[in-house]
Design a protein around this motif. Structure first.
Motif, PDB file in Angstrom:
ATOM      1  N   ARG A   1     -16.534  11.277  16.700  1.00  0.00           N
ATOM      2  CA  ARG A   1     -16.933  12.792  16.395  1.00  0.00           C
ATOM      3  C   ARG A   1     -17.641  12.597  15.645  1.00  0.00           C
ATOM      4  O   ARG A   1     -18.254  12.898  15.352  1.00  0.00           O
ATOM      5  CB  ARG A   1     -16.105  13.802  16.751  1.00  0.00           C
ATOM      6  CG  ARG A   1     -15.248  14.889  15.547  1.00  0.00           C
ATOM      7  CD  ARG A   1     -15.068  15.885  16.886  1.00  0.00           C
ATOM      8  NE  ARG A   1     -15.417  17.119  16.229  1.00  0.00           N
ATOM      9  CZ  ARG A   1     -16.063  17.700  15.797  1.00  0.00           C
ATOM     10  NH1 ARG A   1     -17.340  17.688  16.951  1.00  0.00           N
ATOM     11  NH2 ARG A   1     -16.136  19.500  15.230  1.00  0.00           N
ATOM     12  N   GLN A   4     -20.746  12.688  15.662  1.00  0.00           N
ATOM     13  CA  GLN A   4     -21.805  14.131  15.831  1.00  0.00           C
ATOM     14  C   GLN A   4     -21.332  14.772  14.559  1.00  0.00           C
ATOM     15  O   GLN A   4     -22.498  15.688  14.364  1.00  0.00           O
ATOM     16  CB  GLN A   4     -20.414  15.219  16.948  1.00  0.00           C
ATOM     17  CG  GLN A   4     -20.378  14.347  18.193  1.00  0.00           C
ATOM     18  CD  GLN A   4     -19.165  15.158  18.608  1.00  0.00           C
ATOM     19  OE1 GLN A   4     -17.953  15.698  18.699  1.00  0.00           O
ATOM     20  NE2 GLN A   4     -19.459  15.016  20.197  1.00  0.00           N
ATOM     21  N   CYS A   7     -24.736  13.679  12.876  1.00  0.00           N
ATOM     22  CA  CYS A   7     -26.254  14.485  13.175  1.00  0.00           C
ATOM     23  C   CYS A   7     -26.481  15.476  13.320  1.00  0.00           C
ATOM     24  O   CYS A   7     -27.331  15.906  13.218  1.00  0.00           O
ATOM     25  CB  CYS A   7     -25.696  13.806  15.092  1.00  0.00           C
ATOM     26  SG  CYS A   7     -26.531  11.806  15.343  1.00  0.00           S
ATOM     27  N   SER A   8     -25.237  16.390  13.027  1.00  0.00           N
ATOM     28  CA  SER A   8     -25.886  17.740  12.599  1.00  0.00           C
ATOM     29  C   SER A   8     -26.448  18.083  11.110  1.00  0.00           C
ATOM     30  O   SER A   8     -26.526  19.331  11.279  1.00  0.00           O
ATOM     31  CB  SER A   8     -24.540  19.112  12.267  1.00  0.00           C
ATOM     32  OG  SER A   8     -23.123  18.439  11.787  1.00  0.00           O
ATOM     33  N   TRP A  33     -22.748   8.568  23.578  1.00  0.00           N
ATOM     34  CA  TRP A  33     -23.240   8.646  22.166  1.00  0.00           C
ATOM     35  C   TRP A  33     -24.887   9.628  22.706  1.00  0.00           C
ATOM     36  O   TRP A  33     -24.710  10.090  22.694  1.00  0.00           O
ATOM     37  CB  TRP A  33     -23.291   7.998  21.468  1.00  0.00           C
ATOM     38  CG  TRP A  33     -22.932   7.418  20.337  1.00  0.00           C
ATOM     39  CD1 TRP A  33     -21.048   7.592  20.457  1.00  0.00           C
ATOM     40  CD2 TRP A  33     -22.162   6.031  19.415  1.00  0.00           C
ATOM     41  NE1 TRP A  33     -20.773   7.660  19.222  1.00  0.00           N
ATOM     42  CE2 TRP A  33     -21.112   6.169  18.629  1.00  0.00           C
ATOM     43  CE3 TRP A  33     -23.064   5.713  18.969  1.00  0.00           C
ATOM     44  CZ2 TRP A  33     -20.999   5.574  17.949  1.00  0.00           C
ATOM     45  CZ3 TRP A  33     -22.126   4.698  18.188  1.00  0.00           C
ATOM     46  CH2 TRP A  33     -21.549   4.209  17.616  1.00  0.00           C
ATOM     47  N   ASP A  36     -24.599  12.837  24.700  1.00  0.00           N
ATOM     48  CA  ASP A  36     -23.642  13.586  24.066  1.00  0.00           C
ATOM     49  C   ASP A  36     -25.177  14.542  23.763  1.00  0.00           C
ATOM     50  O   ASP A  36     -25.533  14.048  22.802  1.00  0.00           O
ATOM     51  CB  ASP A  36     -22.651  13.075  22.747  1.00  0.00           C
ATOM     52  CG  ASP A  36     -21.935  14.768  22.576  1.00  0.00           C
ATOM     53  OD1 ASP A  36     -22.586  16.010  23.063  1.00  0.00           O
ATOM     54  OD2 ASP A  36     -20.458  13.718  21.853  1.00  0.00           O
ATOM     55  N   SER A  37     -24.603  15.716  24.674  1.00  0.00           N
ATOM     56  CA  SER A  37     -26.110  16.654  23.840  1.00  0.00           C
ATOM     57  C   SER A  37     -26.523  17.238  22.462  1.00  0.00           C
ATOM     58  O   SER A  37     -27.323  17.370  21.771  1.00  0.00           O
ATOM     59  CB  SER A  37     -26.023  17.554  25.241  1.00  0.00           C
ATOM     60  OG  SER A  37     -25.134  18.325  24.526  1.00  0.00           O
ATOM     61  N   SER A  38     -25.318  16.756  21.599  1.00  0.00           N
ATOM     62  CA  SER A  38     -24.492  17.401  20.452  1.00  0.00           C
ATOM     63  C   SER A  38     -25.439  16.146  19.690  1.00  0.00           C
ATOM     64  O   SER A  38     -25.499  16.503  18.339  1.00  0.00           O
ATOM     65  CB  SER A  38     -23.710  17.802  20.197  1.00  0.00           C
ATOM     66  OG  SER A  38     -22.698  16.182  20.215  1.00  0.00           O
ATOM     67  N   ASN A  39     -25.894  14.914  20.139  1.00  0.00           N
ATOM     68  CA  ASN A  39     -26.580  13.650  19.305  1.00  0.00           C
ATOM     69  C   ASN A  39     -28.136  13.755  19.416  1.00  0.00           C
ATOM     70  O   ASN A  39     -28.348  12.795  19.241  1.00  0.00           O
ATOM     71  CB  ASN A  39     -25.738  12.863  19.510  1.00  0.00           C
ATOM     72  CG  ASN A  39     -24.025  12.205  19.323  1.00  0.00           C
ATOM     73  OD1 ASN A  39     -24.082  13.211  18.379  1.00  0.00           O
ATOM     74  ND2 ASN A  39     -23.285  11.603  20.007  1.00  0.00           N
TER      75      ASN A  39
END
Length: 105
Positions: A1, A4, A7-8, A33, A36-39
């Protein structure tokens, strides 16, 4: 987490050297990692000795899967290559030849 969240806010680069010696849990983490598309702002640079990962097998006897003969790093790369069609990332292979003595003098 943690990755994430970071990276945001900003791009993140992780350099992992000598991954030919990485344990399976570490390779699984790298794969997670990457998947995970949020990265989206994450770049992972994985460096390894190709002769140990892609060699004839004699150098990797202790690291290769006994029934497949494939190095764990190669299995991870293969899994990422197979899934990149459905994910937004790319894999770039850069091969660097051996450094010669006259190249450092």
């Amino acid at each position: 987490r943690f990755i994430q969240i970071v990276c945001s806010y900003c791009p993140v680069v992780i350099v992992a050297d000598n991954i030919q010696w990485a344990d399976q849990s570490s390779l699984d983490l790298i794969e997670t990692w990457m998947m995970d598309s949020s990265n989206a702002q994450l770049m992972i640079v994985g460096c390894y000795r190709s002769n140990l990962v892609h060699g004839d097998g004699s150098e990797i006897a202790g690291r290769a899967n006994a029934h497949h003969g494939i190095h764990p790093v190669q299995r991870t790369i293969d899994a990422l290559e197979a899934s990149k069609r459905t994910r937004c990332f790319r894999i770039l292979h850069v091969e660097i030849s051996e450094l010669q003595v006259d190249g450092v003098e």
